[in-house]
Enzyme design. Structure first.
Site, PDB file in Angstrom:
ATOM      1  N   ASP A 270       0.811  -1.221   0.000  1.00  0.00           N
ATOM      2  CA  ASP A 270       0.000   0.000   0.000  1.00  0.00           C
ATOM      3  C   ASP A 270       0.846   1.273   0.000  1.00  0.00           C
ATOM      4  O   ASP A 270       0.417   2.307   0.523  1.00  0.00           O
ATOM      5  CB  ASP A 270      -0.970   0.025   1.203  1.00  0.00           C
ATOM      6  CG  ASP A 270      -1.798  -1.242   1.285  1.00  0.00           C
ATOM      7  OD1 ASP A 270      -2.180  -1.751   0.216  1.00  0.00           O
ATOM      8  OD2 ASP A 270      -2.043  -1.714   2.410  1.00  0.00           O
TER       9      ASP A 270
ATOM     10  N   HIS B 171      -4.570  -2.054  -5.739  1.00  0.00           N
ATOM     11  CA  HIS B 171      -3.887  -0.839  -6.188  1.00  0.00           C
ATOM     12  C   HIS B 171      -4.934   0.224  -6.451  1.00  0.00           C
ATOM     13  O   HIS B 171      -5.937  -0.043  -7.104  1.00  0.00           O
ATOM     14  CB  HIS B 171      -3.228  -1.076  -7.549  1.00  0.00           C
ATOM     15  CG  HIS B 171      -1.999  -1.922  -7.525  1.00  0.00           C
ATOM     16  ND1 HIS B 171      -0.994  -1.775  -6.620  1.00  0.00           N
ATOM     17  CD2 HIS B 171      -1.594  -2.891  -8.360  1.00  0.00           C
ATOM     18  CE1 HIS B 171      -0.027  -2.627  -6.910  1.00  0.00           C
ATOM     19  NE2 HIS B 171      -0.375  -3.331  -7.953  1.00  0.00           N
TER      20      HIS B 171
ATOM     21  N   THR C 132      -5.791 -11.445   4.209  1.00  0.00           N
ATOM     22  CA  THR C 132      -6.823 -10.665   3.525  1.00  0.00           C
ATOM     23  C   THR C 132      -8.090 -11.481   3.255  1.00  0.00           C
ATOM     24  O   THR C 132      -9.082 -10.947   2.775  1.00  0.00           O
ATOM     25  CB  THR C 132      -6.295 -10.135   2.177  1.00  0.00           C
ATOM     26  OG1 THR C 132      -5.866 -11.261   1.400  1.00  0.00           O
ATOM     27  CG2 THR C 132      -5.135  -9.177   2.363  1.00  0.00           C
TER      28      THR C 132
END
Ligand code: GTP
Ligand code: IMP
Ligand code: MG
Length: 337
Positions: A13, A43, A124
């Protein structure tokens, strides 16, 4: 011409999406190819007043003449990919290596229900860890086994090495960040693969001799999502006082925020073999720098910070991002290289 690789220097990130979109626009690569783990990445690209989030396709899609490829090392979730291809209307220029391993619903289920992955590591939940495990066990499906991917299948190394041999530029887009590397990160609080520049090359099928530049992206205030050590972490109150609040693109989780970590930056630049550094979020360090496009217009505080990054890493800072949108950038490559 040869290949340029862009990777993250901290915990992901860092703003690789923004940097890659800028490079795509200014350098006009023939091919933009994604390496990295898979759809655990998110992204963000802000362009023409619109905000896009991509998890599978290269963020360089904004440059409409480039072919968009996904390297064999990347895990593909077919439904996520197909949805992105449709919504960005890039059917004609997407190619997926036929050897990409496939994320199935059982992998997502395993990721979400495993206390080790979802709670201890803070994964995630996108199925990447279990799919990479199946790949290592050699039971994972490949892209060539999936009906809906047939129109996109290609041999990515053949395409990109031919382009390089013909004198064209290939942009290799990394995902995640150095400190999430399975090898070099804070194990076990890491992702399911190495995340260094060398891994990105292996992912897409380019040898190290073909690479001219490795651009490592750092953010002024590093962030981390999920569990694990974060040596320079600040309290949430401190981050709020500085006006820095960030949320993950994929999971929506609040990102932990820290101070610049020169020691980690140096180590990261070393293992990645950085030739250039991009700094994002200089406007978070000093609000007056928001949207600035010339070095001379940066404040002394911002300039000192950039010099400190160069001292820490011993690599020139060639790109300084001053806001999320693609045109908010200072490109110093001509002056510094
Ligand atoms: P991963 O592949 O998931 O690691 O993501 P990434 O490196 O592409 O970064 P991501 O887009 O997840 O997060 C970066 C965030 O910072 C996004 O919201 C960007 O829009 C934003 N951003 C990028 N550059 C700048 C900048 O210079 N200033 C500010 N204020 N925001 C920026
Ligand atoms: P996984 O990759 O989903 O298994 O997650 C493992 C760790 O890597 C967790 O701490 C995630 O938050 C982190 N992670 C994986 N991909 C990214 C990314 O693209 N940006 C930031 N963190 C990530
Ligand atoms: Mg991200």
């Amino acid at each position: 011409m040869s290949a340029t690789v862009v990777v993250g220097g901290f915990w992901g990130d860092e703003g690789k999406g923004k940097i890659i979109a800028h490079l795509a626009y200014s350098d006009k690569p023939r091919i933009i190819v994604r390496g990295g783990v898979g759809p655990n990445a998110g992204h963000t690209v802000e362009f023409n007043g619109k905000k896009y989030g991509v998890r599978m396709l290269p963020s360089g899609f904004v440059y409409s003449d480039a072919r968009l490829l996904i390297g064999a090392g990347v895990l593909v979730n077919p439904s996520v990919l197909i949805e992105e291809i449709r919504s960005l209307r890039v059917e004609e220029r997407v190619g997926v290596d036929f050897r990409c391993a496939i994320i199935e619903s059982k992998h997502i289920e395993a990721d979400k229900t495993s206390a080790h992955l979802s709670e201890k590591i803070g994964s995630t939940g996108t199925g990447c860890g279990p799919a990479n495990a199946d790949r290592v066990l050699r039971v994972a499906k490949q892209a060539r086994d999936v009906a809906e991917l047939q129109p996109f299948l290609t041999d990515v190394p053949l395409e990109i090495n031919s382009a390089i041999d013909e004198g064209d530029l290939v942009l290799v887009e990394g995902t995640q960040g150095f400190a999430l590397s399975l090898y070099y990160g804070s194990y076990p609080y890491v992702t399911s693969k190495d995340t260094s520049a060398s891994q990105m090359l292996a992912d897409v099928g380019i040898g190290p001799t073909k690479v001219e530049d490795v651009i490592v992206v750092f953010k002024t205030f590093p962030t981390r999502v999920g569990a694990g050590p974060f040596p320079t972490e600040m309290s949430q109150e401190e981050a709020e006082r500085l006006g820095i609040i960030e949320f993950g693109t994929v999971t929506g989780r609040r990102r932990r925020i820290g101070w610049w970590d020169g020691k980690l930056a140096r180590y990261s630049a070393m293992v990645n073999g950085a030739t250039q550094i991009a700094i994002t979020g200089i406007d978070k360090l000093d609000k007056e720098c928001y949207g600035v496009k010339e070095w001379e217009k940066l404040t002394p505080k911002a300039k000192e910070f950039v010099e400190r990054v160069e001292d820490d890493t011993r690599v020139p800072v060639t790109l300084v991002s001053t806001g999320p949108s693609i045109e908010q950038i200072i490109d110093l490559r001509e002056e510094k290289l």
